[in-house]
Design an enzyme around this catalytic site. Structure first.
Site, PDB file in Angstrom:
ATOM      1  N   GLY A  10       0.824  -1.255  -0.115  1.00 27.65           N
ATOM      2  CA  GLY A  10       0.112  -0.083  -0.180  1.00 27.65           C
ATOM      3  C   GLY A  10       0.666   1.179  -0.028  1.00 27.65           C
ATOM      4  N   GLU A 103       5.191  -5.238   5.947  1.00 28.43           N
ATOM      5  CA  GLU A 103       5.530  -6.682   6.192  1.00 28.43           C
ATOM      6  C   GLU A 103       5.605  -7.747   5.207  1.00 28.43           C
ATOM      7  OE1 GLU A 103       2.746  -8.535   8.694  1.00 28.43           O
ATOM      8  OE2 GLU A 103       0.885  -7.427   8.015  1.00 28.43           O
ATOM      9  N   THR A 125       4.628   1.915   6.442  1.00 30.41           N
ATOM     10  CA  THR A 125       3.398   1.331   6.576  1.00 30.41           C
ATOM     11  C   THR A 125       2.500   2.349   7.593  1.00 30.41           C
ATOM     12  OG1 THR A 125       1.467  -0.188   7.402  1.00 30.41           O
ATOM     13  CG2 THR A 125       3.815  -0.392   8.349  1.00 30.41           C
ATOM     14  N   ASP A 127       0.310   1.401   9.213  1.00 29.83           N
ATOM     15  CA  ASP A 127      -0.196   0.560  10.193  1.00 29.83           C
ATOM     16  C   ASP A 127       0.722   0.668  11.491  1.00 29.83           C
ATOM     17  OD1 ASP A 127      -2.792   0.147   9.197  1.00 29.83           O
ATOM     18  OD2 ASP A 127      -1.922  -1.815   8.164  1.00 29.83           O
TER      19      ASP A 127
END
Length: 341
Positions: A10, A103, A125, A127
């Site tokens: 992403g 990841e 990321t 996240d």
């Protein structure tokens, strides 16, 4: 030496800052040549390679997204994937790679490193779930977007005295939900690491209404109720075995409305969390990661990932960073107990 760069998975704010710092320092200090692999590992499979130099990275520091494009491609899911990656690198005389990803992308990098491909990883990321680093770039920007959205939702929630459920990203980890929820003054925060009790959530909602304020509930997309199921948009798996998540916010609003007899609505922030210009912190962190990544390449220190630990940028073995996802620290459950459902 010729170095290749790719951005996989992403997109997120700060990717261009890494590309910029790698190329600028690589050219100016080490006299390296650079190429970019288009669309992540897909470019390595399909021989989609573009030249990179200092003029090509001018002005990209504040730009979101990535000038190289990205994709969720796993070369090991494609026929002769390893050979095709090696052929692309050989065809363009690429001596080493700087792999920028989360990841999944770094998991591929770790396996390629075991197969002898010379590379250095850079963690990204929104996240913040990559092990070995305190923070990934993109996370700070996403939290800022979530916080601003919650600030705006407070006023409309109170105007209509309804519960507003805010669904944020976070498949395996609740870092965005926790940071954004606390910063935005949410009343309930639900994370994937801790299955929630819907009855307890509803009690907190009713308690908030009793004080004449409207509740805000923040929920990560991967959060699940106790003895419940993950909310899945569809069952098709991507090349890393992930399903598309969606729906926990709508389910939660429906349950709250039915159980409390009050109005509840959902706002799904979705990809707006990924977009736009990176925050100052993410520009700073991404730039530092890029500078240290090209140093590792120059020193021949391959099979590592650059990481932020405290205020220092360090190198950690790629194999260790991809063994597990970094979830919310359990000690924070006690610290913020009042917010969890």
């Amino acid at each position: 030496m010729r170095v290749g760069l790719l951005t996989g998975g992403g997109d997120c704010p700060g990717l261009n800052a890494v590309i910029r710092s790698v190329v600028r320092k690589g050219v100016q200090e080490y006299a390296f040549d650079f190429v970019g692999l288009r669309d992540g590992w897909l470019g390595a499979l399909q021989d989609k390679v573009v030249p990179l130099d200092i003029p090509s990275v001018r002005g990209i520091l504040p730009r979101g997204g990535t000038i190289l494009g990205s994709s969720r491609t796993n070369p090991f899911k494609h026929e002769d994937g390893l050979r095709r990656v090696r052929d692309t690198l050989a065809a363009h005389d690429v001596d080493a790679l700087v792999v920028i990803g989360g990841e999944d992308t770094l998991g591929v990098a770790a396996e390629l490193s075991r197969q002898g491909v010379r590379l250095v990883g850079v963690p990204k990321t929104i996240d913040n779930d990559v092990s070995g680093t305190d923070y990934t770039f993109g996370f700070d920007t996403a939290v800022g977007i979530v916080t601003e959205a919650i600030d705006r939702l407070h006023t409309t929630a109170e105007s209509h005295m309804r519960t507003l459920v805010v669904e944020v990203m976070g498949r395996h980890s609740g870092w965005i939900a926790l940071h954004g929820g606390v910063a935005g003054g949410a009343n309930v925060i639900l994370v994937p690491e801790r299955p929630f009790d819907i009855d307890q959530v509803c009690e907190q909602v009713k308690s908030r209404f009793e004080t004449n304020y409207a509740p805000i509930v923040v929920v990560a997309e991967g959060a699940v109720p106790r003895e419940g199921q993950l909310m899945v948009k569809d069952r098709m798996l991507d090349e890393f075995g992930h399903v598309r998540l969606s729906g926990i916010g709508e389910w939660l609003a429906r349950e709250i409305s039915e159980r409390t007899g009050t109005d509840a609505r959902t706002t799904v922030l979705g990809h707006v969390q990924r977009g736009g210009t990176p925050s100052a912190f993410d520009r700073w962190l991404a730039t530092r990661f890029g500078l240290h990544a090209i140093d590792a390449v120059a020193e021949g220190d391959f099979g590592v990932m650059v990481a932020l630990q405290g205020t220092q940028i360090v190198r950690v073995p790629l194999a260790e960073t991809t063994e597990k996802t970094k979830g919310v620290d359990p000690s924070l459950y006690d610290e913020f107990e009042v917010f969890f459902g």
